[in-house]
Design a protein around this motif. Structure first.
Motif, PDB file in Angstrom:
ATOM      1  N   ASP A 168       0.867  -1.187   0.000  1.00  0.00           N
ATOM      2  CA  ASP A 168       0.000   0.000   0.000  1.00  0.00           C
ATOM      3  C   ASP A 168       0.897   1.227   0.000  1.00  0.00           C
ATOM      4  OD1 ASP A 168      -1.885   1.975   0.210  1.00  0.00           O
ATOM      5  OD2 ASP A 168      -3.125   0.895   1.644  1.00  0.00           O
ATOM      6  N   ARG A 169       1.417   1.540  -1.181  1.00  0.00           N
ATOM      7  CA  ARG A 169       2.382   2.637  -1.294  1.00  0.00           C
ATOM      8  C   ARG A 169       1.764   3.983  -0.945  1.00  0.00           C
ATOM      9  NH1 ARG A 169       0.597   0.867  -6.075  1.00  0.00           N
ATOM     10  NH2 ARG A 169      -0.013   2.341  -7.724  1.00  0.00           N
ATOM     11  N   PHE A 170       0.451   4.170  -1.184  1.00  0.00           N
ATOM     12  CA  PHE A 170      -0.193   5.428  -0.811  1.00  0.00           C
ATOM     13  C   PHE A 170      -0.210   5.581   0.708  1.00  0.00           C
ATOM     14  CE2 PHE A 170      -3.071   5.381  -4.851  1.00  0.00           C
ATOM     15  CZ  PHE A 170      -1.962   5.601  -5.637  1.00  0.00           C
ATOM     16  N   ALA A 171      -0.573   4.517   1.405  1.00  0.00           N
ATOM     17  CA  ALA A 171      -0.579   4.565   2.862  1.00  0.00           C
ATOM     18  C   ALA A 171       0.820   4.798   3.405  1.00  0.00           C
ATOM     19  CB  ALA A 171      -1.162   3.271   3.421  1.00  0.00           C
ATOM     20  N   ALA A 172       1.817   4.138   2.810  1.00  0.00           N
ATOM     21  CA  ALA A 172       3.192   4.307   3.281  1.00  0.00           C
ATOM     22  C   ALA A 172       3.644   5.758   3.123  1.00  0.00           C
ATOM     23  CB  ALA A 172       4.118   3.374   2.513  1.00  0.00           C
ATOM     24  N   ALA A 173       3.291   6.387   2.006  1.00  0.00           N
ATOM     25  CA  ALA A 173       3.680   7.783   1.796  1.00  0.00           C
ATOM     26  C   ALA A 173       3.092   8.673   2.883  1.00  0.00           C
ATOM     27  CB  ALA A 173       3.231   8.247   0.410  1.00  0.00           C
ATOM     28  N   VAL A 174       1.847   8.435   3.254  1.00  0.00           N
ATOM     29  CA  VAL A 174       1.201   9.219   4.310  1.00  0.00           C
ATOM     30  C   VAL A 174       1.921   9.014   5.643  1.00  0.00           C
ATOM     31  CG1 VAL A 174      -0.899   9.421   5.706  1.00  0.00           C
ATOM     32  CG2 VAL A 174      -1.068   9.292   3.214  1.00  0.00           C
ATOM     33  N   VAL A 175       2.193   7.774   5.994  1.00  0.00           N
ATOM     34  CA  VAL A 175       2.788   7.478   7.297  1.00  0.00           C
ATOM     35  C   VAL A 175       4.207   8.025   7.393  1.00  0.00           C
ATOM     36  CG1 VAL A 175       3.555   5.594   8.799  1.00  0.00           C
ATOM     37  CG2 VAL A 175       1.305   5.483   7.693  1.00  0.00           C
ATOM     38  N   PHE A 176       5.014   7.835   6.353  1.00  0.00           N
ATOM     39  CA  PHE A 176       6.379   8.335   6.389  1.00  0.00           C
ATOM     40  C   PHE A 176       6.424   9.857   6.486  1.00  0.00           C
ATOM     41  CE2 PHE A 176       7.806   4.381   3.897  1.00  0.00           C
ATOM     42  CZ  PHE A 176       8.245   3.746   5.049  1.00  0.00           C
ATOM     43  N   GLU A 177       5.532  10.523   5.799  1.00  0.00           N
ATOM     44  CA  GLU A 177       5.626  11.984   5.688  1.00  0.00           C
ATOM     45  C   GLU A 177       4.890  12.720   6.799  1.00  0.00           C
ATOM     46  OE1 GLU A 177       4.464  13.074   1.734  1.00  0.00           O
ATOM     47  OE2 GLU A 177       6.117  11.974   0.798  1.00  0.00           O
ATOM     48  N   ARG A 178       3.919  12.068   7.455  1.00  0.00           N
ATOM     49  CA  ARG A 178       3.090  12.811   8.412  1.00  0.00           C
ATOM     50  C   ARG A 178       3.135  12.284   9.841  1.00  0.00           C
ATOM     51  NH1 ARG A 178      -2.597  13.588   5.287  1.00  0.00           N
ATOM     52  NH2 ARG A 178      -3.200  14.237   7.399  1.00  0.00           N
ATOM     53  N   CYS A 179       3.623  11.070  10.045  1.00  0.00           N
ATOM     54  CA  CYS A 179       3.575  10.480  11.392  1.00  0.00           C
ATOM     55  C   CYS A 179       4.928  10.405  12.076  1.00  0.00           C
ATOM     56  CB  CYS A 179       2.965   9.080  11.318  1.00  0.00           C
ATOM     57  SG  CYS A 179       1.268   9.046  10.685  1.00  0.00           S
ATOM     58  N   ASP A 180       6.006  10.742  11.398  1.00  0.00           N
ATOM     59  CA  ASP A 180       7.368  10.695  11.934  1.00  0.00           C
ATOM     60  C   ASP A 180       7.657   9.369  12.623  1.00  0.00           C
ATOM     61  OD1 ASP A 180       9.945  11.663  12.399  1.00  0.00           O
ATOM     62  OD2 ASP A 180       9.403  12.425  14.389  1.00  0.00           O
ATOM     63  N   PRO A 181       7.507   8.251  11.899  1.00  0.00           N
ATOM     64  CA  PRO A 181       7.714   6.952  12.542  1.00  0.00           C
ATOM     65  C   PRO A 181       9.189   6.628  12.708  1.00  0.00           C
ATOM     66  CG  PRO A 181       7.330   6.647  10.212  1.00  0.00           C
ATOM     67  CD  PRO A 181       7.186   8.129  10.471  1.00  0.00           C
ATOM     68  N   VAL A 182       9.448   5.639  13.559  1.00  0.00           N
ATOM     69  CA  VAL A 182      10.744   4.969  13.573  1.00  0.00           C
ATOM     70  C   VAL A 182      10.649   3.851  12.541  1.00  0.00           C
ATOM     71  CG1 VAL A 182      12.424   3.654  14.907  1.00  0.00           C
ATOM     72  CG2 VAL A 182      11.112   5.494  16.004  1.00  0.00           C
ATOM     73  N   VAL A 183      11.552   3.859  11.578  1.00  0.00           N
ATOM     74  CA  VAL A 183      11.503   2.924  10.460  1.00  0.00           C
ATOM     75  C   VAL A 183      12.523   1.812  10.684  1.00  0.00           C
ATOM     76  CG1 VAL A 183      11.825   2.691   7.960  1.00  0.00           C
ATOM     77  CG2 VAL A 183      10.748   4.764   8.902  1.00  0.00           C
ATOM     78  N   VAL A 184      12.060   0.577  10.633  1.00  0.00           N
ATOM     79  CA  VAL A 184      12.942  -0.584  10.722  1.00  0.00           C
ATOM     80  C   VAL A 184      13.057  -1.142   9.307  1.00  0.00           C
ATOM     81  CG1 VAL A 184      13.336  -2.834  11.772  1.00  0.00           C
ATOM     82  CG2 VAL A 184      12.217  -1.010  13.084  1.00  0.00           C
TER      83      VAL A 184
END
Length: 309
Positions: A168-184
């Motif tokens: 779900d590349r659309f969802a991933a773009a939202v999460v990476f850009e707006r939620c400031d996650p820790v990415v593993v």
């Protein structure tokens, strides 16, 4: 392991790659962690939610609420859904009414739980759309991303292998850009392993750990993992699987064996992929760049056997 108690909400596509079950079992036994809810993604008809409930029952953890979440993907599926029959008994689906998963995820985020997404990020992105900024007020950890490259001796997996992001590349773009996650990211998760040497202690630990062992062995046979391990010098000869999702869950649990740093990352939706490139001056993403593999194996085994005993 961290001594401080923390609440963790797991968002998972358990039922495809067996590392999701490894992650759930680990969280249930991790010292100082309260699993406050589980939601499922790409879960048509609640099939995955039923599998989660079956695993929880083996651990005698019927107190953990489970809700079936998004049935599909905002962007359309990158790879077809696969639900291999690795379960010894018939598992009944557990469908949920529309919106039930987001309500559970929202309540736990509001209460300050760490949200860890180890499948496609659809549910997380939909919550961000419904409640902008809520997920920025709590910790979010996601498994996926290809902004770092594997070290020498490991498979050179990249954008096309990054299934959690591309599913779900659309969802991933939202999460990476707006939620400031820790990415593993994919690259670091290739350095933590489930091996055949782990099977005997798992099979002696209890029903949940035995299920973990059985599924891992079947998955390895179906996907050629042992042959892969012998083909790459940086992998063990008895490789069964990579511990992608358990590593992300360990980070969410506060494990100190992983190190993150800010990586300037540019995002581009192109050619049916969300592409991530290290680019000076771009927005800095929090990315796990190093994990202590031997320590992880010990801590993971301790937690899974604890959950199963």
């Amino acid at each position: 392991m961290s001594a401080a108690r923390r609440a963790v909400h797991l968002d998972t596509d358990l039922g495809s790659d067996t590392d999701d079950l490894c992650a759930l079992a680990m969280l249930l036994g991790w010292d100082g962690v309260d699993v406050v809810g589980v939601t499922t993604s790409t879960d048509p008809g609640g099939v995955r939610a039923g599998m989660v409930e079956h695993a929880l029952a083996l651990a005698r953890r019927d107190d953990v609420p489970v809700r079936a979440g998004a049935a599909g993907s905002l962007a359309g599926l990158f790879v077809p859904l696969e639900l291999p029959d690795y379960w010894p008994d018939a598992v009944a689906p557990r469908p949920a009414r529309a919106g039930a998963a987001l309500e559970l995820l929202e309540a736990n985020a509001e209460a300050g739980a760490v949200v860890v997404a180890v499948g496609p990020y659809t549910n997380v992105a939909m919550l961000e759309a419904a409640r902008p900024g809520l997920l920025s007020s709590c910790e979010v950890v996601v498994m996926g991303g290809h902004v770092t490259t594997p070290r020498a001796g490991l498979p050179p997996w990249g954008v096309d292998d990054d299934v959690n992001v591309q599913q779900d590349r659309f969802a991933a773009a939202v999460v990476f850009e707006r939620c400031d996650p820790v990415v593993v990211p994919l690259a670091v998760s290739l350095e933590v392993w489930l091996r055949a040497a782990h099977l005997p202690p798992l099979r002696s630990a209890g029903p949940l750990a035995r299920l973990v062992a059985d599924q891992a062995e079947m998955h390895a046979l179906d996907n050629g993992r042992t042959a892969l391990g012998r083909a790459w010098p940086g992998l063990p000869d008895d490789l069964l699987n990579f511990q992608y999702d358990p590593l992300a869950c360990a980070v969410a649990a506060g494990w100190t064996g992983a190190r993150a740093e800010r990586v300037p990352t540019e995002f581009e939706l192109r050619g049916g992929r969300l592409r991530m490139t290290r680019r000076p001056g771009a927005r800095a993403l929090r990315v796990v760049v190093e994990a202590d593999g031997p320590r992880f194996e010990r801590d993971w085994m301790h937690a899974v056997t604890r959950a199963s005993s």
